[in-house]
Design a protein around this motif. Structure first.
Motif, short mmCIF file in Angstrom:
data_model
loop_
_atom_site.label_atom_id
_atom_site.label_comp_id
_atom_site.label_asym_id
_atom_site.label_seq_id
_atom_site.Cartn_x
_atom_site.Cartn_y
_atom_site.Cartn_z
N ARG A 128 9.94 22.89 -4.62
CA ARG A 128 10.93 21.66 -4.40
C ARG A 128 11.27 20.86 -5.67
NH1 ARG A 128 13.14 20.62 0.68
NH2 ARG A 128 13.17 17.87 0.50
N TRP A 129 11.52 21.27 -6.18
CA TRP A 129 11.38 20.44 -7.62
C TRP A 129 11.02 18.96 -8.12
CZ3 TRP A 129 13.86 17.07 -10.42
CH2 TRP A 129 15.14 16.34 -10.48
N VAL A 175 0.98 -1.27 0.19
CA VAL A 175 0.16 0.20 0.05
C VAL A 175 0.79 1.01 -0.02
CG1 VAL A 175 -2.06 1.12 1.34
CG2 VAL A 175 -1.81 -0.86 2.11
N LEU A 176 0.43 2.53 -1.18
CA LEU A 176 1.50 3.17 -1.26
C LEU A 176 0.46 4.96 -1.73
CD1 LEU A 176 4.07 1.61 -3.24
CD2 LEU A 176 4.99 2.78 -0.77
N LYS A 177 1.13 5.61 -1.21
CA LYS A 177 0.20 6.71 -0.72
C LYS A 177 0.57 7.61 -2.45
CE LYS A 177 -1.62 7.61 3.84
NZ LYS A 177 -1.09 8.49 4.41
N MET A 178 0.25 8.12 -2.84
CA MET A 178 0.26 9.15 -4.11
C MET A 178 1.57 10.36 -3.40
SD MET A 178 -0.46 7.15 -6.34
CE MET A 178 -0.47 8.32 -7.76
N ILE A 179 1.79 11.11 -4.57
CA ILE A 179 2.91 11.82 -3.80
C ILE A 179 2.59 13.19 -4.55
CG2 ILE A 179 5.12 12.74 -3.50
CD1 ILE A 179 6.12 10.11 -3.31
N ILE A 180 2.25 14.38 -4.15
CA ILE A 180 1.65 15.41 -4.62
C ILE A 180 2.95 16.60 -4.63
CG2 ILE A 180 0.58 17.41 -3.89
CD1 ILE A 180 -1.88 15.90 -2.39
N GLU A 181 3.23 17.29 -5.30
CA GLU A 181 4.29 18.02 -5.72
C GLU A 181 4.09 19.44 -4.59
OE1 GLU A 181 5.14 19.62 -9.35
OE2 GLU A 181 2.97 20.16 -9.92
N VAL A 182 5.26 19.42 -4.66
CA VAL A 182 5.46 20.93 -3.81
C VAL A 182 5.97 22.17 -4.88
CG1 VAL A 182 6.27 22.13 -2.00
CG2 VAL A 182 5.86 20.21 -1.70
N ASP A 183 5.51 23.37 -5.18
CA ASP A 183 6.64 23.87 -5.69
C ASP A 183 7.24 24.28 -5.53
OD1 ASP A 183 3.37 23.56 -7.21
OD2 ASP A 183 2.39 26.14 -6.26
N PRO A 193 19.12 11.54 -13.57
CA PRO A 193 20.66 11.98 -12.94
C PRO A 193 20.70 13.28 -12.13
CG PRO A 193 20.31 11.52 -15.65
CD PRO A 193 19.44 11.65 -15.21
N PHE A 194 19.73 14.65 -12.52
CA PHE A 194 19.28 15.50 -11.97
C PHE A 194 18.65 15.45 -10.61
CE2 PHE A 194 18.96 17.05 -15.65
CZ PHE A 194 20.20 18.60 -16.29
N ARG A 195 18.14 14.70 -10.39
CA ARG A 195 17.81 13.86 -8.79
C ARG A 195 19.00 13.35 -8.37
NH1 ARG A 195 14.00 8.61 -6.88
NH2 ARG A 195 13.55 9.43 -4.85
#
Length: 197
Positions: free
Chosen positions: A15-16, A5-13, A64-66
Motif C-alpha cells: 500500500r503506497w 499521544v500518537l503512534k508512529m506508522i509503519i509502511e506496508v509494502d 496530490p497523489f494521495r
C-alpha cells in the motif's frame, strides 16, 4: 511534550499510501522523535534538518497523489472520464510544485512522477474507450486532455460516430415511414369481386 499521544506508522509494502502516512506522521512528530532518540540508548541516528526538509518536500509532491487515491478509491464505480482527468490534474499539481522544491532528491522524485503521469496520459489519450467518456463528461470535456492533437482526434472521432448514428437512424425512420406498396388496380378489382361472392 504536551502533545496528543500518537503512534508512529509503519509502511506496508503493498500500500503506497502507507508510506505517505508514515512520512507524514514522522514529520508531524519530528521534535518528540528527536527527543526520544536523544534520550534512548540506541544506534538509530535522528534525521537531520535536511532530511526532514526532504520529507516535507516529498509530502508536498505526493499529496496530490494521495488525494487522487482517496477520491478514486472512495467511489463504488469510477467513471472512465475521471481517470484521464485525474492524470491531467496530477500533472498540473506536481508540475506547479516542482519550482518550490529545495531538495534535489525530491526534485528528482517530482520529475520522475511528472514523466510517468504524462506517459500514462499520452497512452490513455490513444485509447478511444478512455477519450470519449472524458470528452462527453460535462465536468471535464476538453479540459481532460494534455495533447491538443489527441483532443482534435477525439472530437473528430466523436463527430464521425455521431454522424454514423444519425445516418443509420435516418435510414431506419425512412423505412418505417414509407407507406406499404399499393396493389395494382386489376388485383384490387379481383379481390372486390371475390369479396362480393
Amino acid at each position: 511534550m504536551g502533545r496528543p499521544v500518537l503512534k508512529m506508522i509503519i509502511e506496508v509494502d503493498t500500500r503506497w499510501n502507507s508510506t505517505f502516512n508514515m512520512l507524514e506522521r514522522l514529520y508531524q512528530l519530528r521534535e518528540p522523535v528527536g527527543a526520544a532518540l536523544a534520550s534512548l540508548k540506541t544506534d538509530i541516528t535522528p534525521p537531520t534538518a535536511l532530511e526532514y526538509e526532504a520529507v516535507r518536500d516529498a509530502l508536498d509532491v505526493l499529496g496530490p497523489f494521495r488525494q487522487a487515491t482517496v477520491e478514486l478509491s472512495g467511489e463504488k464505480r469510477v467513471s472512465a472520464s475521471k481517470v484521464k482527468s485525474s492524470l491531467f490534474m496530477l500533472n498540473h499539481a506536481v508540475t506547479s510544485k516542482l519550482e518550490g522544491l529545495n531538495s534535489n532528491l525530491t526534485k528528482q522524485l517530482g520529475d520522475s512522477l511528472v514523466r510517468r503521469v504524462r506517459e500514462q496520459a499520452v497512452h490513455l489519450e490513444s485509447i478511444s474507450v478512455m477519450t470519449m467518456p472524458t470528452l462527453l463528461d460535462p465536468r471535464f470535456k476538453k479540459l481532460g486532455f494534455l495533447s491538443q492533437g489527441k483532443l482534435q482526434e477525439a472530437v473528430s472521432r466523436l463527430k464521425s460516430e455521431c454522424a454514423t448514428v444519425i445516418r443509420s437512424s435516418g435510414l431506419q425512420s425512412a423505412s418505417t415511414n414509407t407507406p406499404p406498396a399499393q396493389l395494382p388496380a386489376s388485383s384490387e378489382a379481383g379481390q372486390s369481386t371475390n369479396n362480393s361472392k
